[in-house]
Design an enzyme around this catalytic site. Sequence first.
Site, PDB file in Angstrom:
ATOM      1  N   THR A  14       0.814  -1.215   0.000  1.00 35.31           N
ATOM      2  CA  THR A  14       0.000   0.000   0.000  1.00 35.31           C
ATOM      3  C   THR A  14       0.849   1.266   0.000  1.00 35.31           C
ATOM      4  O   THR A  14       2.028   1.256   0.348  1.00 35.31           O
ATOM      5  CB  THR A  14      -0.936   0.024   1.220  1.00 35.31           C
ATOM      6  N   ASP A  15       0.186   2.364  -0.380  1.00 35.71           N
ATOM      7  CA  ASP A  15       0.834   3.675  -0.355  1.00 35.71           C
ATOM      8  C   ASP A  15       0.462   4.390   0.951  1.00 35.71           C
ATOM      9  O   ASP A  15      -0.149   3.792   1.842  1.00 35.71           O
ATOM     10  CB  ASP A  15       0.461   4.497  -1.591  1.00 35.71           C
ATOM     11  N   MET A  16       0.790   5.658   1.046  1.00 33.57           N
ATOM     12  CA  MET A  16       0.525   6.402   2.272  1.00 33.57           C
ATOM     13  C   MET A  16      -0.965   6.527   2.582  1.00 33.57           C
ATOM     14  O   MET A  16      -1.349   6.743   3.728  1.00 33.57           O
ATOM     15  CB  MET A  16       1.175   7.783   2.206  1.00 33.57           C
ATOM     16  N   ALA A  17      -1.812   6.388   1.588  1.00 30.60           N
ATOM     17  CA  ALA A  17      -3.257   6.471   1.805  1.00 30.60           C
ATOM     18  C   ALA A  17      -3.853   5.121   2.222  1.00 30.60           C
ATOM     19  O   ALA A  17      -5.052   5.025   2.447  1.00 30.60           O
ATOM     20  CB  ALA A  17      -3.944   6.987   0.539  1.00 30.60           C
ATOM     21  N   ILE A  19      -3.969   2.431   0.304  1.00 29.13           N
ATOM     22  CA  ILE A  19      -4.511   1.690  -0.837  1.00 29.13           C
ATOM     23  C   ILE A  19      -3.362   1.068  -1.623  1.00 29.13           C
ATOM     24  O   ILE A  19      -2.219   1.510  -1.539  1.00 29.13           O
ATOM     25  CB  ILE A  19      -5.397   2.572  -1.745  1.00 29.13           C
TER      26      ILE A  19
END
Length: 128
Positions: A14-17, A19
């Site tokens: 996942t990324d920082m969000a 997702i």
Amino acid sequence: MAHHFPIRVYYEDTDMAGIVYYANYLRYIERARSDWVRETGIDQNAMRDDGLVFAVRRVEADYIAPAKFDDVLQVETTVAQVTAARLVLKQAVKRGDQPLFQAVVTIVCVADNGAPARLPANIRQLLH
């Protein structure tokens, strides 16, 4: 007939969000294709011994909805077309029945010298 490959989304995907990072979908479908090839009965080690390998020639990708940390996904792989020189697969990443990502992937054979090669007849026969 569709091949199904399970994937769980890990934190590292996942990324920082929170997702799934877009490029990871390509990793997911690659894993599913490798599993599909093995289950189809294609021996890639024997192909390599014969001087041939599969290579991705083209990917057409559509991002539909995000996957999130800890989601359980399925990659569905189906054969769309087999010709003398290429194999076209449709792949979809789904969460339950919801499509999240879809791709059309064109696979070709390449000789060990880098030149294009025909798909071996025994492989074409397995796929029909």
